[in-house]
Design a protein around this motif. Structure first.
Motif, PDB file in Angstrom:
ATOM      1  N   UNK A 153       0.817  -1.206   0.000  1.00  0.00           N
ATOM      2  CA  UNK A 153       0.000   0.000   0.000  1.00  0.00           C
ATOM      3  C   UNK A 153       0.855   1.262   0.000  1.00  0.00           C
ATOM      4  N   UNK A 154       1.850   1.307   0.897  1.00  0.00           N
ATOM      5  CA  UNK A 154       2.611   2.542   1.054  1.00  0.00           C
ATOM      6  C   UNK A 154       3.782   2.627   0.083  1.00  0.00           C
ATOM      7  N   UNK A 155       4.339   1.469  -0.243  1.00  0.00           N
ATOM      8  CA  UNK A 155       5.487   1.489  -1.141  1.00  0.00           C
ATOM      9  C   UNK A 155       5.015   1.418  -2.596  1.00  0.00           C
ATOM     10  N   UNK A 156       5.904   1.795  -3.498  1.00  0.00           N
ATOM     11  CA  UNK A 156       5.618   1.579  -4.917  1.00  0.00           C
ATOM     12  C   UNK A 156       4.824   2.670  -5.591  1.00  0.00           C
ATOM     13  N   UNK A 157       4.752   3.867  -4.997  1.00  0.00           N
ATOM     14  CA  UNK A 157       4.118   4.979  -5.696  1.00  0.00           C
ATOM     15  C   UNK A 157       5.198   5.866  -6.296  1.00  0.00           C
ATOM     16  N   UNK A 158       4.755   6.819  -7.109  1.00  0.00           N
ATOM     17  CA  UNK A 158       5.757   7.676  -7.731  1.00  0.00           C
ATOM     18  C   UNK A 158       6.111   8.811  -6.784  1.00  0.00           C
ATOM     19  N   UNK A 159       7.211   9.456  -7.108  1.00  0.00           N
ATOM     20  CA  UNK A 159       7.695  10.566  -6.290  1.00  0.00           C
ATOM     21  C   UNK A 159       6.590  11.595  -6.022  1.00  0.00           C
ATOM     22  N   UNK A 160       5.823  11.904  -7.076  1.00  0.00           N
ATOM     23  CA  UNK A 160       4.815  12.960  -6.937  1.00  0.00           C
ATOM     24  C   UNK A 160       3.737  12.581  -5.938  1.00  0.00           C
ATOM     25  N   UNK A 161       3.456  11.276  -5.821  1.00  0.00           N
ATOM     26  CA  UNK A 161       2.443  10.852  -4.861  1.00  0.00           C
ATOM     27  C   UNK A 161       2.916  11.147  -3.441  1.00  0.00           C
ATOM     28  N   UNK A 162       4.198  10.854  -3.192  1.00  0.00           N
ATOM     29  CA  UNK A 162       4.719  11.156  -1.851  1.00  0.00           C
ATOM     30  C   UNK A 162       4.744  12.654  -1.609  1.00  0.00           C
ATOM     31  N   UNK A 163       5.104  13.402  -2.662  1.00  0.00           N
ATOM     32  CA  UNK A 163       5.100  14.861  -2.540  1.00  0.00           C
ATOM     33  C   UNK A 163       3.706  15.353  -2.166  1.00  0.00           C
ATOM     34  N   UNK A 164       2.684  14.777  -2.815  1.00  0.00           N
ATOM     35  CA  UNK A 164       1.313  15.222  -2.563  1.00  0.00           C
ATOM     36  C   UNK A 164       0.953  15.039  -1.102  1.00  0.00           C
ATOM     37  N   UNK A 165       1.290  13.864  -0.547  1.00  0.00           N
ATOM     38  CA  UNK A 165       0.884  13.627   0.832  1.00  0.00           C
ATOM     39  C   UNK A 165       1.750  14.420   1.813  1.00  0.00           C
ATOM     40  N   UNK A 166       3.016  14.676   1.421  1.00  0.00           N
ATOM     41  CA  UNK A 166       3.841  15.525   2.289  1.00  0.00           C
ATOM     42  C   UNK A 166       3.390  16.984   2.220  1.00  0.00           C
ATOM     43  N   UNK A 167       2.755  17.343   1.096  1.00  0.00           N
ATOM     44  CA  UNK A 167       2.300  18.726   0.952  1.00  0.00           C
ATOM     45  C   UNK A 167       1.194  19.056   1.947  1.00  0.00           C
ATOM     46  N   UNK A 168       0.530  18.014   2.485  1.00  0.00           N
ATOM     47  CA  UNK A 168      -0.564  18.281   3.429  1.00  0.00           C
ATOM     48  C   UNK A 168      -0.038  18.889   4.729  1.00  0.00           C
ATOM     49  N   UNK A 169       0.900  18.211   5.439  1.00  0.00           N
ATOM     50  CA  UNK A 169       1.435  18.864   6.647  1.00  0.00           C
ATOM     51  C   UNK A 169       2.164  20.154   6.325  1.00  0.00           C
ATOM     52  N   UNK A 170       2.825  20.186   5.165  1.00  0.00           N
ATOM     53  CA  UNK A 170       3.550  21.401   4.791  1.00  0.00           C
ATOM     54  C   UNK A 170       2.581  22.577   4.652  1.00  0.00           C
ATOM     55  N   UNK A 171       1.461  22.325   3.947  1.00  0.00           N
ATOM     56  CA  UNK A 171       0.472  23.381   3.772  1.00  0.00           C
ATOM     57  C   UNK A 171      -0.089  23.829   5.122  1.00  0.00           C
ATOM     58  N   UNK A 172      -0.341  22.843   5.970  1.00  0.00           N
ATOM     59  CA  UNK A 172      -0.847  23.187   7.300  1.00  0.00           C
ATOM     60  C   UNK A 172       0.146  24.102   8.008  1.00  0.00           C
ATOM     61  N   UNK A 173       1.436  23.711   7.928  1.00  0.00           N
ATOM     62  CA  UNK A 173       2.473  24.501   8.590  1.00  0.00           C
ATOM     63  C   UNK A 173       2.531  25.912   8.008  1.00  0.00           C
ATOM     64  N   UNK A 174       2.499  25.989   6.661  1.00  0.00           N
ATOM     65  CA  UNK A 174       2.582  27.308   6.028  1.00  0.00           C
ATOM     66  C   UNK A 174       1.403  28.178   6.441  1.00  0.00           C
ATOM     67  N   UNK A 175       0.209  27.600   6.401  1.00  0.00           N
ATOM     68  CA  UNK A 175      -0.982  28.412   6.650  1.00  0.00           C
ATOM     69  C   UNK A 175      -1.124  28.809   8.111  1.00  0.00           C
ATOM     70  N   UNK A 176      -0.773  27.890   9.009  1.00  0.00           N
ATOM     71  CA  UNK A 176      -1.108  28.145  10.412  1.00  0.00           C
ATOM     72  C   UNK A 176       0.093  28.427  11.294  1.00  0.00           C
ATOM     73  N   UNK A 177       1.313  28.307  10.744  1.00  0.00           N
ATOM     74  CA  UNK A 177       2.474  28.528  11.597  1.00  0.00           C
ATOM     75  C   UNK A 177       3.461  29.541  11.039  1.00  0.00           C
ATOM     76  N   UNK A 178       3.148  30.133   9.879  1.00  0.00           N
ATOM     77  CA  UNK A 178       4.083  31.132   9.359  1.00  0.00           C
ATOM     78  C   UNK A 178       3.378  32.480   9.228  1.00  0.00           C
ATOM     79  N   UNK A 179       4.201  33.515   9.119  1.00  0.00           N
ATOM     80  CA  UNK A 179       3.636  34.856   8.986  1.00  0.00           C
ATOM     81  C   UNK A 179       2.892  34.987   7.655  1.00  0.00           C
ATOM     82  N   UNK A 180       3.521  34.400   6.600  1.00  0.00           N
ATOM     83  CA  UNK A 180       2.884  34.427   5.279  1.00  0.00           C
ATOM     84  C   UNK A 180       1.487  33.799   5.340  1.00  0.00           C
ATOM     85  N   UNK A 181       1.391  32.665   6.054  1.00  0.00           N
ATOM     86  CA  UNK A 181       0.111  31.973   6.141  1.00  0.00           C
ATOM     87  C   UNK A 181      -0.929  32.790   6.867  1.00  0.00           C
TER      88      UNK A 181
END
Lengths: 323, 380
Positions: A153-181
């Motif tokens: 399930x977790x292994x065997x996806x493409x790089x972009x798939x991992x990027x997509x799921x990592x973008x979720x915490x990143x977006x949360x961090x940007x929006x709720x923990x940075x001045x820009x957000x």
């Protein structure tokens, strides 16, 4: 065992199908949180997919494809920004326009450049983002449950798939923990206050729109360079709108957005899996019912029957500086 | 909607600026033609000749225009109320069901002139019904009508695929469409009208009676919006919901009524291809006409007198575009989709882009005309 395999199978395709939704949904999140409605996610994804596939086919490199996809998608996002931020045009009208421009020009240019009826040539392996096998996935394959989940399930996806799921915490961090957000959210709720604080509403909204462009470019690249081996005409097939639905479903929050996209991806995977097979109790469910379900769910949600979805307050309203 | 811009003479506002926007949209489309390696000027000549050069071409142009008049009016009526009905596509698609039910039930029994009014009612009722739920949700629960109508487009597509594949398809047939209607479900063609003017029209040319219905509806919409109390209320609501509320106009009632009218108009579009041309209901018979309506309404400035020519222009693009695809293999009909997008962009979202320039030009000739000479001047 067969059941476990079947479940893993459906969940695996759920992940694959939700990646483009997730990227597009997060894309919409940046723009709409900044008060710029974006119906043009679909068009930007489509244009990104085409540019990515075309560049990857010509240069034989997935990375060049990715860069082109992001550039074209950001370009369209800037057109949207130019119309709706600089010229204070109707954001919905502008989004609709971008969808049409993308739908038409991908076909016309694809036909003119590659002569394959609007397709791009099929990409070789180096023109695509291949599957990444996570460490120890092979060794763990036979371990019951944990191994199945890890390597199946977790292994065997493409790089972009991992990027997509990592973008979720990143977006949360940007929006709720940075001045820009903070400023980004503020400009979507009360641009006048942001303006009073001496921050440029226009520049802030442009930056949000550029973030949208980058993410839709990634979404398009995933579809053309990873899920498929090239561009097929109208390949996004309404996913931009489903992403929009997921965004509303998630009430404009990053983590719920991920779950909404997974839910819609799951419905999609299930409808492919269940095609023609009768279910216990209810009998054969028409495929069309499963396909319509995300839209129906969104409408029910919008009606306020499952909690109320409240959009950013300044969404859709061009900002006019007081003089 | 209050505009932050200064005033221009009416003819510039309603004639010159839309014209500039349109010219720019077509110029950009010309660039695309150039990009695929064809000559835009030659393309334009082939296009216009294909659309108006022969009686047959003209009949096709007006046939497509019929669709766009209906959908353009639908979008325009909603615009007047400040609503953006993006769901014309779905409303027209579902209305096909209404037309199908009437035709399948009566085409053996009744002559066409009795089936037609029933089919109009069927189309209008189904289209209106499909607009009712988004309207109700907007009016009573405040859910954004743009999103709900988009969702309803997709739901409509699923419903129609299901109906055509599993319910309406005759036994033993493979194609997902209803059976052919017999004479009672076929509208008379209007090719003879063009033949009166000495043009040659093949009997198969699809221009039919629903074109006249479309023109009638354009007139009815004009009466409704500018000559009735309801129309006044709709416009008030679109201009300022606050003022409307203050004047005792029920917001919910006006939103729902406007959307019902809009949905009914979009629904009537289904009559043209179904009863007028193909005589059955097939998958995706709307083929984007609902969306073209947005471009037509924006170009026609939501006025029937603007919508009819705008619809004919898009009819020309559709018909001429088909001819163009023969002559220039690199350009398919999808070129229209680009032009449509550009028209929506320049005539809709960027409608004020050239205004400051036009104002500057006017100001340099006669300051009075842009209100600069007046005592209470607005900042430009």
């Amino acid at each position: 065992m067969e059941l476990v395999d079947a479940i893993i199978n459906v969940l695996n395709s759920t992940i694959r199908l939700s990646v483009p939704l997730l990227l597009a949904c997060l894309a919409g999140l940046y723009s709409e949180r900044a008060g710029v409605f974006d119906i043009g996610l679909e068009g930007k994804m489509l244009a990104g997919a085409f540019a990515g596939a075309a560049a990857a086919a010509v240069y034989g490199s997935a990375w060049i494809g990715l860069v082109m996809a992001v550039l074209v998608s950001v370009g369209l996002a800037l057109v949207h920004g130019f119309a709706s931020i600089t010229h204070r045009g109707n954001q919905i009208v502008s989004g609709v326009a971008i969808n049409f421009i993308a739908a038409g020009s991908t076909i016309i240019l694809g036909q003119a450049w590659f002569n394959q009826g609007g397709r791009t040539p099929s990409l070789p392996a180096e023109g695509r983002f291949g599957a990444i096998t996570l460490p120890f996935a092979e060794q763990l394959r036979d371990v019951p449950v944990v191994g199945h989940i890890y390597s199946g399930l977790l292994s065997g996806h493409s790089l972009l798939a991992y990027v997509a799921f990592l973008a979720v915490p990143f977006t949360w961090w940007v929006l709720f923990r940075t001045r820009f957000g903070l400023r980004l959210r503020a400009v979507g709720e009360n641009p006048a206050a942001v303006d009073t604080a001496g921050i440029s509403v226009t520049w802030l909204r442009y930056r949000a729109v550029i973030c949208t462009g980058i993410l839709t470019g990634l979404a398009g690249s995933y579809m053309a360079l990873s899920q498929n081996a090239g561009f097929v005409k109208d390949m996004t097939a309404g996913r931009g709108y489903i992403a929009l639905a997921a965004l509303i479903f998630a009430k404009w929050k990053p983590v719920p957005a991920m779950f909404a996209c997974l839910l819609f991806g799951f419905l999609d995977a299930l409808s492919i899996r269940l095609q023609g097979t009768p279910l216990p109790i209810v009998g054969r469910v028409p495929v069309q019912f499963m396909q319509a379900l995300p839209y129906v769910l969104t409408v029910i949600l919008l009606a306020g029957f499952i909690g109320k979805a409240i959009p950013p307050r300044a969404g859709g309203v061009p900002y006019v500086k007081e003089r | 909607m209050s505009s932050p811009y200064t005033k221009l003479p009416a003819w510039a506002d309603y004639g010159l600026i839309p014209l500039i926007n349109l010219v720019v949209a077509f110029a950009v489309a010309g660039l695309v033609v150039l990009l695929v390696g064809e000559n835009p000027l030659r393309a334009a000549i082939i296009l216009v000749d294909g659309a108006f050069g022969s009686g047959n071409g003209l009949a096709y142009t007006l046939y497509y225009a019929t669709n766009f008049i209906f959908t353009g009016l639908a979008v325009a009526v909603a615009f007047h109320c400040g609503l953006f009905n993006i769901g014309g596509e779905g409303q027209a698609y579902i209305a096909g069901l209404g037309v199908a039910l009437v035709c399948l039930a009566f085409d053996h029994v009744l002559p066409w002139w009795l089936t037609f009014p029933l089919a109009i009612l069927g189309a209008a009722a189904f289209g209106a019904l499909w607009a009712l739920i988004p309207a109700w949700l907007q009016a009573k629960r405040g859910s954004h009508i743009v999103i709900t109508t988009i969702m309803f487009n997709f739901i409509a597509a699923s419903v129609m695929v299901y109906m055509l594949v599993d319910v309406l398809k005759p036994l033993g047939s493979m194609a997902p469409q209803t059976r052919q209607f017999v004479e009672g479900g076929q509208l008379p063609k209007l090719g003879w009208m063009l033949a009166e003017f000495g043009l040659k029209v093949r009997p198969s040319a699809p221009l039919n009676l629903s074109f006249l219905l479309a023109l009638l509806m354009a007139f009815v919409v004009w009466i409704l919006i500018w000559r009735t109390r309801l129309g006044y209320e709709i416009r008030t609501m679109g201009f300022s919901p606050k003022a409307a509320r203050y004047a005792g106009i029920s917001e919910a009632r006006i939103i729902i009524i406007t959307m019902l009218i809009s949905g009914a108009l979009a629904g009537m579009m289904a009559l043209n291809p179904i009863m007028g041309d193909q005589h059955n209901v097939s998958l995706d018979f709307v083929s984007g006409a609902g969306f073209v309506g947005i471009a037509v309404a924006l170009m026609g400035r939501s006025h029937p007198a603007g919508i009819v020519p705008a619809a004919i222009l898009f009819g020309m693009l559709y018909q001429g575009g088909a001819e163009l695809a023969f002559e220039m293999p690199n350009i398919s009909r999808d070129m229209i989709v680009i032009i449509q997008g550009l028209v929506i962009l320049f005539a809709g979202a960027l409608e004020h882009m050239f205004r400051p320039w036009v104002q500057a030009v006017f100001a340099s000739f006669s300051p009075r005309s842009v209100g600069i000479g007046q005592p209470k001047k607005e900042a430009a």
